[in-house]
Design a protein around this motif. Sequence first.
Motif: not given
Length: 665
Positions: A485-489, A590-592, A645-650, A661-665
């Motif tokens: 998973s990628i973290y941005q906070t 995180s992404i599952d 692909s990449i999505i944006i969560l608001s 900004k969340i990369p799914l792969k």
Amino acid sequence: MKKRIIKIWVLLISVGFGLTLTGQTFTNTTSSAGIMVQPAMGDMVIWVDHNNDGWLDFFGGTESETFFYENNGDGTFVDISLISGLSTLFPRAAAVGDCDNDGYDDLLITSFHTSVPTKVYRNMSGQGFVEVFTATGSSHRAIWLDYNADGLLDFISASSAGNTVLYLNQGNCSFEPASDLITFHSATGSIPAAGDYNNDGLQDIFFASTNTSKTNRLYMNVAGTAIQDETFSAGVSDFRNSVSAAWGDMDNNGFLDLYYGNIGSNRNVFLYNKGDGTFEDRTIAAGIQDAGDARTCTWQDINNDGWLDLFTTNHINPNRLYINNTDGTFTNIAAAAGIAGPQDGFGISWGDFDRDGDLDVLIAGHSYGVRLLRNDLNNNTSFLNLKLLGVFDNRSAIGARVTIYSQGSMQMREVNGGRGATGQDALNLHFGLGNKSIVDSILISWPSGASQKLFNIPSRQFLTIEQEGNIPPTRFKLYYPYPDSIYQTSTVEFSWQLSHNPDDSNPTYYFLHINSPEKDTVIGPVYDTVVNVPMQSWMSNNACFWYIVATDGEDNTSSWEQFQLHYDFETSIFQNYSLAKKGFTVLNHSIDNSESRIQLQLESDLELTLACSLFDLKGRLLNKQDIEVPHGLSTHKLKFTGINSIIILSLRSGTQQVYLKIPLK
């Protein structure tokens, strides 16, 4: 010309070695020792010092007789079958180990009758055995091991019907199946052998399969809490009807190699441990392919030269005694040494029954019951015979590893809770020393992770070593941040499994290590299993990793794994922020991918409704939902579909809005 000279020299050495065998063979002492087991279809025999007098006794059985013989200490035995409490059994396989830590070795027994489950028999202080536990389901073979390194012997019961279960010891020889935590593949074979092949201090398990439609399997022990099937990644897959297996360090490099016997096949197999988690088939190169007609096998130093030799028995072919040439190859001397027979030996057990400094062997097989062969190969070499006694660790020390150093050489052995097809060698560890008179040092690595050292030990002795020293914190796993998973906070929460201090009431504390090629940091001491860390730009390096070290103030234990840390410091216009007054903060996300869910960990100053919207990079709305956020800490899961692909969560509540900004792969 030079190569030819070398070949001639090797030939001369071999001839010279063969000449030294004249008059030095194994001697059949069955009758003179007072052993009178009637000829019958027989499967097993094992050495066990049932009364702790220092002399090896033995237990075994055929399809018509169960026998127990006590060692008189003068080369003879007395039949104690009737008073042992075991005379009415029909054992197919057995293993020796002290499951209640009372100092007397107990027995783990499976039956000729497959409808009879695995049973545990407690040793009543050398005064016989009583049944204390019965497993469920059919069984073919069972072995002891301390899987979770808690100081109590567990066991694995296996069957050809796929009923393979790990039983965890709850204390006092009471067991519970670990099926909820640890499940073996339904095609797992029925013949297990445990050994720490990757040197992480935990016993892993190899299963030989007698079904040619099912492969042998290797399971890696994951921190004593799980298993991981490494069969194909480690290179141990084989469908050749394997009937026995044994671990041993054949080249004294500190890594356990594996040999397994096949029947109805072209050959047996020797897998060399490359030290990187993988194995290489070196059977042909080593000269130990045998006939593919196997019954059982074991590694032992038969000639006391400090190198493990290999003994295998066959169905219709002669036995093989492969002496280690110390160069990665072996020479079969079974015929010259007088041990090519008896053939068709299912159960073999090596141990020094006469305490003369070399290993003797019991062979149980079809048509002849049991034979005792005394080792007369070499009586002039040095040796060291070690009996380990656990204190915090299991009393019989199964799973402990001993490494000895002597005049520039090294040897390693593990105390084994069952190997081969049906049996087990004596629990004492036997080291041949050639002409060496001193062992410079002994390093004992106990299953708990504790270490113990001894120095300047004279050879030619039987030595009992009781466990001493501090027990380190227990092994543990990492939880998150997840490596996928990628973290941005701006702050990321780190969490891990609890580790505790087994031999002290003081709490364990932790240090978090974050490392990249350019920088590293240590955060601690932490007295909980979770910590929030303000992230730095250097942590966004692609080669950044994190792990935890637990300490009791004296010894340390590192987390079983280290995770890669994926931190995205450059978030462009997508900033994560919270209002100075009341509002919410995203602590973690995180992404599952397996469940197509985004997991959010939030902290809120009040109860609120959070509007969650998913957008693609072109600004198109993909999904929208509201979630109710309570006051304080909370965790939420958001479903996403059809996105790769990449999505944006608001995330919006009132005037507060956060973009991720969340990369799914």
